[in-house]
Design a protein around this motif. Sequence first.
Motif, PDB file in Angstrom:
ATOM      1  N   PRO A 270       0.836  -1.215   0.000  1.00 62.91           N
ATOM      2  CA  PRO A 270       0.000   0.000   0.000  1.00 62.91           C
ATOM      3  C   PRO A 270       0.863   1.255   0.000  1.00 62.91           C
ATOM      4  N   GLU A 271       0.340   2.262  -0.666  1.00 59.64           N
ATOM      5  CA  GLU A 271       1.050   3.535  -0.654  1.00 59.64           C
ATOM      6  C   GLU A 271       1.050   4.111   0.760  1.00 59.64           C
ATOM      7  N   GLY A 272       2.108   4.861   1.043  1.00 56.75           N
ATOM      8  CA  GLY A 272       2.234   5.449   2.363  1.00 56.75           C
ATOM      9  C   GLY A 272       2.677   4.470   3.431  1.00 56.75           C
ATOM     10  N   SER A 273       3.142   3.267   3.035  1.00 51.82           N
ATOM     11  CA  SER A 273       3.582   2.286   4.033  1.00 51.82           C
ATOM     12  C   SER A 273       4.818   2.794   4.758  1.00 51.82           C
ATOM     13  N   LEU A 330       6.178   6.337  -0.405  1.00 51.77           N
ATOM     14  CA  LEU A 330       5.485   5.595  -1.466  1.00 51.77           C
ATOM     15  C   LEU A 330       4.166   6.290  -1.761  1.00 51.77           C
ATOM     16  N   ASP A 331       4.002   6.760  -2.992  1.00 54.57           N
ATOM     17  CA  ASP A 331       2.811   7.503  -3.378  1.00 54.57           C
ATOM     18  C   ASP A 331       2.341   6.968  -4.728  1.00 54.57           C
ATOM     19  N   ARG A 332       1.179   6.311  -4.747  1.00 54.86           N
ATOM     20  CA  ARG A 332       0.684   5.711  -5.983  1.00 54.86           C
ATOM     21  C   ARG A 332       0.387   6.753  -7.035  1.00 54.86           C
ATOM     22  N   GLU A 333      -0.060   7.929  -6.602  1.00 53.93           N
ATOM     23  CA  GLU A 333      -0.372   8.975  -7.565  1.00 53.93           C
ATOM     24  C   GLU A 333       0.880   9.491  -8.275  1.00 53.93           C
ATOM     25  N   LYS A 334       2.068   9.240  -7.748  1.00 49.65           N
ATOM     26  CA  LYS A 334       3.321   9.646  -8.389  1.00 49.65           C
ATOM     27  C   LYS A 334       4.019   8.472  -9.071  1.00 49.65           C
ATOM     28  N   VAL A 335       4.140   7.354  -8.373  1.00 51.77           N
ATOM     29  CA  VAL A 335       4.770   6.155  -8.941  1.00 51.77           C
ATOM     30  C   VAL A 335       3.825   4.988  -8.680  1.00 51.77           C
TER      31      VAL A 335
END
Length: 898
Positions: A270-273, A330-335
Amino acid sequence: DKTFPLCISFSSPVIDQAFSFTVSHFNLSPADGRRANKLYHEGAKVLKAIWSFLDCGGGEVWFQVEDKHDFSVNEDGGVYALHHLNLLGKEKAVLVYAHDLHTKQLNIHDACLLSLQVKPGDATLTQQVPEILFPWRSVVVRGDGTLRRVKRDWVIPPINVPENSRGQFPEDLVRIRSDRDKNRMLRYSVTGPGADQPPTGIFIINPISGQLSVTKPLDREHISNFHLRAHAVDLNGNQVENPIDIVINVIDQNDNRPEFTHSIFNGSVPEGSKPGSFVMTVTAVDKDDPKTANGMLRYKILSQNPQSPSSNMFTINNKTGDIITVAAGLDREKVTQYTLIIQATDMEGNPTYGLSNTATTVIRITDVNDNAPEFTTETFFGEVHENRVNVIVANLTVTDKDQPHTPAWSAVYRIIAGDPTGRFSIPTDPTTNEGLLTVVKPIDYESTRSFMLTVEAENEVTLVRGIHLPRQSTATVSVRILDLNESPEFRPNPKSMRLEEGLSAGSMLTTFTAQDPDRYMRQTIRYSKMYDPANWLEINPANGQISTIAILDRESPYIKNNHYNVTFMASDNGTPPASGTGTLQIYLTDINDNAPHVFPLEVEMCERPEPNALNLTASDPDLSPNAGPFAFELANRPSDVRRNWTLHRLNGEHAQLRLRIGFLASGLYEVPITITDSGNLPMSNTSYLRVKVCQCDHHGDCVDMERIIAAGLGTGAIIAILICIIILLVLVLLFVMWMKRRDKERQAKQLLIDPEDDVRDNILKYDEEGGGEEDQDYDLSQLQQPDALEPECVKVGIRRLDERPLHHDHQYPLRSAAPHPGDIGDFIHEGLKAADNDPTAPPYDSLLVFDYEGSGSTAGSLSSLHSSSSCGDQDYDYLGDWGPRFRKLADLYGGGDD
């Protein structure tokens, strides 16, 4: 001492290191003069085990060395040098004893002699082939001084052979021999997988010398060890020694690279882990021995793509292959995903000697709800006509950076202000994620002309901790209501009223009017009737007054449960015109307007009075109290009614009719019965009951034929009878045709009988010579059997139809038929008897006249042929020209007097 055959003897370099080996279940005995030789380099370290012994019986044994100055032996059987031995070019003998701790005595017969020797200048000694000796028999001294020979078994330690050997094959491994080969010739052999069992031929043994060899390179990954058994027999095949087990272990070499279980590994996080979060595990396998460094793998990350926000976002456990996060951000909106190249290396990760392999790992960054939906504008506008429902007023659009079509992206809209009565709802379009503002309850323009709604957008799942809804997640919606020409409304609708039936036509009932909801419009309303099944009412088009045009009858078939419904319509003159309907429900109460009558109107009764009771019922369409209880009475006229019948009242609804006399002739009688109801003004009625008097059986049922005849036949019965008659006629016709066809077939069979088989054909009279070509009309009936001929056809000659008779026919008497048509002999005798007894028959030598041949033959007349009394007048010489068959005939008739 006498030197015995070597137990295990080999040379090995021991340079500045300890050397020891173990012989399991080794027997020590000086009786056979056994000696173990060992070659050493000078300078072997002190207190290092150079030999070890183990008891074969598994009991407690204590060892003792004779030369205690240079060597010592511990309780485990390890032999140690006490100081530096200078044995260069010399040989040192060491005698070792074994004590039995169970018997508390020293057994001097269990001993072994070690011979140690160091060769000068042997810096790199090559390994010599070890020798394995079969178990021997040792002599044990009993307590009474007698000797007993005991055979002891021992186990050879495994032989280690490296895989993938490049030496010359066959390669010697070990020599197997027995101490009995000095007295007689022995033969050695090995058995087991790899020798005489699949895979065969890997190991061979010299039957004379006992040399065991391997024939080709071994592969540990295929077979890691072999279990063989060595045998020793004499020349006659008799077993000399017990078989011994030989275990050959294949020593692993680093000849296999690590192999990942997948070429591409897929994982997610998950993003932000937070750093230290577990991501996934990669796994590689190595076919080499996992207990050695050849199969011990180590993992590491070679590269990461993309290197954002850091080049080291992940790390891997070098032993387990577990990948974890080591950095935040970790950012899904970026990577959306990372690609890692993972390397696995054996030899515990040694980059110099280890073999390695790589695999690709794709780590997908999964979405969490870290972005709230935001409206694209602060205010939305919409409009809708009044009284419309399920109509979309406005589309509310939002943006959400989370992954589309996930709970973190899907928006949920709710109205937080401006709609207290719940006239609107906002469902979500699953494709566009838009909010569809919809009217769910009618809105009256005359009551509310506009709405100002406050709408809030959220996701299906809550936001992650620490993130709150922004101001952009709330918007305002302005809704304007449009006026329409509404339909007039009847109030109340439906309208109910209670009336008494029998109301005359033209009576005023009520006023049923409608109101126009459009208060801001000046419109005129007109009324009309839409549904009046009995056509009893009318309405004034201007003021809505309702009156009757026919008598209201509660017993009408249009009345259901005393209710009568009429529908009226009110229409305005707006643009476009609108109309509404209203229903008038009339409840009709009953009056005594119907006289009772008897039921049923037709009954049957037997001639005799027993059983002759008939139960009658009074029927009245009115309701109580205008109906029952009823009064029953027989009419006074005609006078024979009361003389023949009697009527007895059973209750208020039923009466019983009986015969007063003992017998009444069969027939149809009409009995007048007067019935009176219980109304306030009672009504009476005389009904004529038709009574069918007939003969009855013992069950009391009517059995006279008049009833059956009177009943008649229905159309279906008549059609069925006609069909049966037609079927019978068709069957009869088919039967007649079948009989005729059978007769024809029988006659045809008789005509086809072979004349040679049917002798009856021989008695037919063939006196018809035939006519010319123009005479072809034959009477074929004469070809039938003799007994089938007509009497007039039975004569001497058969006349043709064109016959010209020369004289009157002689009529023969009729012959009687044969006793049986098939008896030809009787038929001939009857014919002969008839001919002999015929008085009109011509003489035997008389001229018989046969049938006339006819005239006009193209072949010419035969009348020129005349008979003469003398055959000499004929010239028969021409017969000789007809061939040899007629030459004899010519000689007989043409030979003259001869």
